[in-house]
Write an enzyme that holds these catalytic residues in place. Structure first.
Site, PDB file in Angstrom:
ATOM      1  N   LYS A 283       0.854  -1.204   0.000  1.00 31.93           N
ATOM      2  CA  LYS A 283       0.000   0.000   0.000  1.00 31.93           C
ATOM      3  C   LYS A 283       0.885   1.247   0.000  1.00 31.93           C
ATOM      4  O   LYS A 283       0.605   2.235  -0.692  1.00 31.93           O
ATOM      5  CB  LYS A 283      -0.918  -0.035   1.227  1.00 31.93           C
ATOM      6  CG  LYS A 283      -1.976   1.058   1.262  1.00 31.93           C
ATOM      7  CD  LYS A 283      -1.531   2.348   1.888  1.00 31.93           C
ATOM      8  CE  LYS A 283      -2.674   3.341   1.991  1.00 31.93           C
ATOM      9  NZ  LYS A 283      -2.287   4.635   2.535  1.00 31.93           N
ATOM     10  N   HIS A 396       3.812  11.729   9.975  1.00 31.72           N
ATOM     11  CA  HIS A 396       2.439  11.738   9.491  1.00 31.72           C
ATOM     12  C   HIS A 396       1.631  12.814  10.229  1.00 31.72           C
ATOM     13  O   HIS A 396       0.938  13.618   9.612  1.00 31.72           O
ATOM     14  CB  HIS A 396       1.843  10.356   9.717  1.00 31.72           C
ATOM     15  CG  HIS A 396       0.539  10.160   9.042  1.00 31.72           C
ATOM     16  ND1 HIS A 396       0.435  10.017   7.683  1.00 31.72           N
ATOM     17  CD2 HIS A 396      -0.717  10.096   9.531  1.00 31.72           C
ATOM     18  CE1 HIS A 396      -0.841   9.872   7.363  1.00 31.72           C
ATOM     19  NE2 HIS A 396      -1.553   9.917   8.470  1.00 31.72           N
TER      20      HIS A 396
HETATM   21  C1  MEV Z   1       0.632   4.701   4.984  1.00 29.70           C
HETATM   22  O1  MEV Z   1      -0.202   5.290   4.026  1.00 29.70           O
HETATM   23  C2  MEV Z   1       1.594   3.749   4.318  1.00 29.70           C
HETATM   24  C3  MEV Z   1       2.469   2.927   5.272  1.00 29.70           C
HETATM   25  O2  MEV Z   1       1.617   2.226   6.197  1.00 29.70           O
HETATM   26  C4  MEV Z   1       3.256   1.973   4.441  1.00 29.70           C
HETATM   27  C5  MEV Z   1       4.046   0.958   5.248  1.00 29.70           C
HETATM   28  O3  MEV Z   1       3.631   0.612   6.376  1.00 29.70           O
HETATM   29  O4  MEV Z   1       5.077   0.499   4.715  1.00 29.70           O
HETATM   30  C6  MEV Z   1       3.351   3.818   6.100  1.00 29.70           C
END
Ligand code: MEV
Length: 441
Positions: A283, A396
């Site tokens: 994702k 984030h």
């Molecule tokens: C968040 O949009 C995407 C992540 O969860 C990807 C990952 O965990 O590698 C940060």
């Protein structure tokens, strides 16, 4: 009052909005105001956008962002990205800068073959079908000449047609599987038109063929459609650098470069082993890929569906990326099935898709596949780097702070104060609300 309507698509945009807000909105006036306020100010642009789908009544806006400093195969790019998630563009930009100083991204095309299928049932003897197939194949190719002429002039066309026998899993089920080269177009319309022609030709072939028993004329075409799974249309992107060049990053996290590289490699390995982690890991890759796909007017549903199938190609869903540590080097690689186009579809119609392609130097489909894969890899790198060091919430929530401040109606002055205060504080909705309440009191 019934909410069923016939002929909704025939109403004018104004009538559609009125009908919708009257029947489905708590506050019709406000709903009409919102829908109206997102219309494009230039009527000719709005007309083009309205033409994309049936029943368009407004526009849905997403940010159009730029991730600068991408060095891909020695060329510098500022990559347009369309995505709503707060930290994605920041993460891509940061990874781009990081790798720019380490030789940049490398990418190469593994293949560009697209596939399509005609699924049919035929009650005769499979050996008869196999014997007839060379003749049938010639008829199929001949019957589609008018459709393939232009594509052939551009260097593409039909590459091959195979007959596949699924009788062992489903009685009488066969498939024509055709492969195509569609040059700079994604090729969906071309492929589907050819396949539908194949379907007609297939039926005619059995109806007309001399000497067949009655039941052997009884071919039933179920459907003719491209496959969005294109394992032979594939791109590989990678970065590579001495592990020691992670020293500064590692030091800032209280570890040495070897530890950081090992943690990174293990995080990627876990995503190869465990489908739960692989889904989230991939994702993160699609955070980058989809954003470029949207910005360039490509079909993100097709591209995601294809990539996820590819990720499960050996029977278990796995990470699309891999990482190796050897001879003091870290190599991080993404290999993904990805079919993109730079002509046709929305690419020239959507003003921003067109601009995106221009900003990227009007790339060929192959170049765009390389750019997009590099952005996917950058995104994956940034996510895994955060996960094995600070965790992702820090970055984030810093980016999400703006959303929270907007949600709470913060003034410019309050927002500036909050941005300063939360530099060293954990961001959460309640913490930001408390900060504003205190400031306002
Ligand atoms: C968040 O949009 C995407 C992540 O969860 C990807 C990952 O965990 O590698 C940060």
């Amino acid at each position: 009052m019934t909410k069923t309507i016939n002929g909704f698509s025939k109403l004018s945009k104004k009538e559609k909005i009125q009908w919708l807000t009257t029947h489905f909105s708590q506050n019709a006036a406000e709903a009409e105001r919102v829908l109206g306020s997102w219309q494009h100010s230039d009527d000719s642009v709005q007309k083009v956008i309205d033409g994309f789908t049936e029943n368009a009544i407004s526009n849905y806006t997403l940010p159009y962002s730029i991730a600068p400093n991408f060095l891909i195969n020695g060329v510098e790019y500022a990559v347009p990205m369309v995505i709503e998630e707060s930290s994605v563009v920041a993460a891509a930009s940061s990874a781009a800068k990081f790798w720019q100083e380490r030789g940049g991204f490398h990418a190469e095309i593994v293949g560009t073959v697209k596939l399509g299928q005609v699924h049919f049932y035929w009650p005769g003897n499979p050996d008869t079908l196999r014997a007839l197939f060379p003749e049938l194949k010639a008829r199929l190719l001949e019957s589609s000449r008018d459709l393939t002429a232009n594509m052939e002039q551009r260097g593409g066309g039909i590459l091959d047609i195979e007959l596949l026998d699924f009788e062992s899993v489903e009685p009488d089920y066969f498939q024509l599987r055709a492969s195509f080269e569609t040059c700079n177009s994604m090729g969906a319309n071309f492929i589907n038109s050819v396949l539908e022609r194949f379907a007609d030709t297939l039926e005619d072939f059995f109806t007309d063929y001399p000497g067949l028993a009655d039941e052997e004329r009884d071919v039933e075409v179920i459907m003719a459609i491209l496959s969005n799974y294109t394992p032979l249309c594939r791109v590989r992107a990678w970065v590579e650098c001495p592990i020691q060049s992670f020293a500064d990053l590692a030091r800032s996290q209280g570890m040495d470069a070897d530890t950081l590289a090992r943690r990174f490699q293990r995080a990627v390995r876990i995503a190869q082993i465990d489908p739960y982690r692989a889904t989230t890991h991939n994702k993160g890759i699609y955070n980058g890929i989809d954003a470029v796909v949207l910005a360039t007017g490509n079909d993100f549903r097709a591209i995601e569906a294809c990539g996820h199938t590819y990720a499960g190609r050996d029977g278990q869903y796995r990470s699309l990326s891999s990482c190796t540590l050897s001879n003091g080097l870290l190599r991080f690689e993404l290999e993904v099935a990805l079919a993109m186009g730079t002509v046709g579809g929305l690419t020239a119609l959507h003003p921003l898709a067109k601009l995106s392609l221009e900003l990227l130097g009007n790339p060929s489909a192959e170049e765009l596949m390389c750019i997009t894969a590099a952005v996917g890899l950058a995104q994956n790198f940034a996510a895994v780097r955060s996960l094995i060091t600070t965790g992702i919430q820090q970055g984030h929530m810093k980016m999400h702070l703006t959303n929270i401040l907007n949600h709470l109606g913060a003034s410019e002055e309050e927002a500036a104060a909050a941005q300063f205060y939360f530099q060293n504080q954990t961001v959460s909705f309640s913490a930001v609300r408390s900060f504003l309440l205190e400031k306002r009191s």
